[in-house]
Structures are given as structure tokens and as C-alpha cells.
Design a protein around this motif. Structure first.
Motif, PDB file in Angstrom:
ATOM      1  N   THR A 193      27.737  65.037  26.867  1.00 49.89           N
ATOM      2  CA  THR A 193      26.670  65.211  27.855  1.00 49.89           C
ATOM      3  C   THR A 193      26.443  63.920  28.627  1.00 49.89           C
ATOM      4  N   VAL A 194      27.426  63.017  28.551  1.00 52.41           N
ATOM      5  CA  VAL A 194      27.417  61.792  29.356  1.00 52.41           C
ATOM      6  C   VAL A 194      28.687  61.780  30.201  1.00 52.41           C
ATOM      7  N   ASP A 195      28.725  60.899  31.158  1.00 47.38           N
ATOM      8  CA  ASP A 195      29.835  60.859  32.106  1.00 47.38           C
ATOM      9  C   ASP A 195      31.107  60.336  31.433  1.00 47.38           C
ATOM     10  N   THR A 196      32.150  61.176  31.423  1.00 46.09           N
ATOM     11  CA  THR A 196      33.461  60.758  30.915  1.00 46.09           C
ATOM     12  C   THR A 196      34.524  60.938  31.992  1.00 46.09           C
ATOM     13  N   SER A 197      34.123  60.785  33.252  1.00 40.02           N
ATOM     14  CA  SER A 197      35.012  61.064  34.372  1.00 40.02           C
ATOM     15  C   SER A 197      36.296  60.244  34.333  1.00 40.02           C
ATOM     16  N   ASN A 198      36.176  58.973  33.935  1.00 39.08           N
ATOM     17  CA  ASN A 198      37.359  58.115  33.823  1.00 39.08           C
ATOM     18  C   ASN A 198      37.483  57.652  32.371  1.00 39.08           C
ATOM     19  N   PRO A 199      38.221  58.401  31.550  1.00 38.41           N
ATOM     20  CA  PRO A 199      38.298  58.062  30.128  1.00 38.41           C
ATOM     21  C   PRO A 199      38.996  56.734  29.853  1.00 38.41           C
ATOM     22  N   PHE A 200      39.741  56.238  30.819  1.00 39.58           N
ATOM     23  CA  PHE A 200      40.536  55.028  30.595  1.00 39.58           C
ATOM     24  C   PHE A 200      39.726  53.739  30.747  1.00 39.58           C
TER      25      PHE A 200
END
Length: 291
Positions: free
Chosen positions: A211-218
Motif C-alpha cells: 500500500t506504498v509506492d513501489t513504482s521503481n523497485p530498483f
């Protein structure tokens, strides 16, 4: 599948969190006095660590940039199916151990990155428990899924899966982000063809959704915590599942579809205890002849 010698299979990709789920099963086994025999998916890799690196380099030189641990070429799928089939028939079978690190090497007397010798599973177990990459794999040559009585998928959304793998491989194995990223890209075709299809075969899938931003996992600095997640629990066959009971016992849970319940991430262990304990005991009671 076998009434006399049941098999439970936990399946998930690298970094999915199957080891954490295994610990919950172990708690249930201890509490309910279930004597489980264990096998790990890593035991059925075809190559040891050095040979895999050599083979990968050879394949890369031939232009194959997608040679990975997920494929039939790098795993002993036939031997895995044989072990499942033999256990379902006789209550035993062959396995071995892949030694990951120095701690395990001290136990098994084998250098890290290598396998122990093949050995027989104990003959007096209540059930067989598998945890690894291919517990429900189906190819043109094998059908491992058909032999398992209870199949569980551990399937975080893919960005979360990548974050977990990145953090694990950097912390535990000393890999750089670039190396882990290359591994993810190299495995992608086999991931699509041999990992993902298994989750249509599993009886229950546990999918954690941040439920948090994981748009750029890297570039993610932290793995989202249980408190920063929801979990979607999907039942392949919802008949016999007491959803009203689960909703009353798991605070804040709700049904999103007729076969799915959504819970707060911090309630995952409770949910697994409530859902899995009766299913495990059904298998064990059936084995022991309790009606």
C-alpha cells in the motif's frame, strides 16, 4: 494424489517469501504433532554453483541470454515428479540437499554450492512437504502438480517480488543491484513459461500487495512491511471454505470476489493458521483413517 501418503507443495519464485510460509507450516506441524518429511526445490537443480556459472557462460557465448534456474534444462523435473509419485505410492522417495552457505556446509560436510548425496526420505512420515520453485510445474514431459494434495502459491505482486529479491541478494549474497537486475531480465522468459502458470494449478494463492509506492523497485530503500501491505487470498475451489468465520476472526478483512478474501498484511500468519490448520488435519486424519 494419495489418501495414504499426502503431499503439500509450496510454490513461489525466487524472493517471493516461500521460506516465511514454510515457517508457519512448521509451527502448525509442531502444534498438531504432524511428522512431516521435507524436500527443497533447490535439491532438484541440475547443476551445482560452479557448473551452473560455467554452463551459463557457455550459453551466453552461443547467444542464449535467457539461460536460468527456472527452466527444464537446469532442473531435474523428471526426478522431482518421480519423488512425488514414489512418496504418494510408498511413503518414501529420493532427495538430496543443496548446500547454500558455510553454516549448512558445517552440518552436511559438503562445500557451499554443492549437493549432498541422494538419500531416502524417512519411511514413517505423516506427509511430504515441498518448498521451492516448481511444486506445481507442468511441461510436455512432466506433471508435478497432479501428485500434490494441497498446493499453495506464494505470489507477491511482481514489483514487490523484485524488491524482496534485490534486498535479499544484496544483503545475503553481496550482489550489486546491476547483477540482480541482469538476473531478473535473464530469467524473465522462463518465469513467464514455468513459474507463472503454476499459480493456476495451486489450491490457494497468497498474494501480498503493498500500500506504498513501489513504482521503481530498483531504487526502493526498504521492503514494504506487513503493516504497509494487504494480502489477497484466492481459493481455487471455495466450496467448504467458511468465509463468514474467517471474516469474523480476521479484523478488517473483506471479500473481493466469491473466491477471494483480502486481509491486512499483519494478519497473514493468523489467516494462514486459520485456513491451513484444518486442511492439513484433513489430510492427516484421512491418512490415519479418521473419518
Amino acid at each position: 494424489m494419495s489418501r495414504k501418503h499426502p503431499i503439500i507443495s509450496i510454490t513461489g519464485s525466487s524472493g517471493a517469501g516461500t521460506t516465511s510460509v514454510k515457517r508457519t507450516f512448521e509451527q502448525i506441524f509442531r502444534r498438531e504433532n504432524v511428522n512431516a518429511a521435507y524436500i527443497e526445490g533447490d535439491a532438484f537443480h541440475r547443476y551445482n554453483r560452479v557448473d551452473m556459472r560455467t554452463k551459463m557462460a557457455e550459453e551466453a557465448a552461443l547467444g542464449n541470454r535467457h539461460f536460468s534456474h527456472f527452466s527444464p534444462e537446469t532442473n531435474l523435473f523428471e526426478e522431482l515428479e518421480t519423488t512425488f509419485r514414489d512418496y504418494a505410492t510408498t511413503g518414501t522417495g529420493k532427495t538430496r540437499t543443496y548446500v547454500h552457505d558455510d553454516k549448512e556446509a558445517a552440518v552436511h560436510g559438503v562445500a557451499p554450492g554443492n549437493f549432498t548425496d541422494w538419500h531416502s526420505l524417512p519411511a514413517d512420515s505423516d506427509l511430504l512437504f515441498y518448498e521451492g520453485l516448481h511444486g506445481a510445474v507442468i511441461t510436455e514431459k512432466v506433471n508435478v502438480a497432479q501428485h500434490a494434495d494441497l498446493k499453495i502459491g506464494v505470489v507477491p505482486v511482481i514489483n514487490l517480488e523484485w524488491i524482496q529479491k534485490l534486498h535479499r541478494d544484496r544483503a545475503d549474497r553481496g550482489y550489486t543491484t546491476e547483477v540482480v537486475t541482469d538476473t531478473i531480465l535473464r530469467r524473465m522468459p522462463d518465469y513467464v513459461h514455468y513459474i507463472v502458470p503454476q499459480f493456476a494449478e495451486t489450491d490457494i494463492n497468497f498474494q501480498r500487495v503493498p500500500t506504498v509506492d513501489t513504482s521503481n523497485p530498483f531504487i526502493a530503500r526498504w521492503i514494504p512491511t506487513a503493516d504497509e501491505s494487504m494480502v489477497v487470498i484466492r481459493f481455487k475451489d471455495p466450496r467448504g471454505i467458511d468465509f463468514a468465520y474467517l471474516l469474523s476472526m480476521i479484523q478488517g478483512s473483506f471479500m473481493s470476489r466469491a473466491n477471494s478474501i483480502v486481509i491486512h498484511g499483519a494478519k497473514l500468519d493468523l489467516a494462514m493458521q486459520l485456513i491451513l490448520t484444518p486442511l492439513i488435519m484433513q489430510l492427516v486424519d484421512r491418512k490415519r483413517g479418521v473419518k
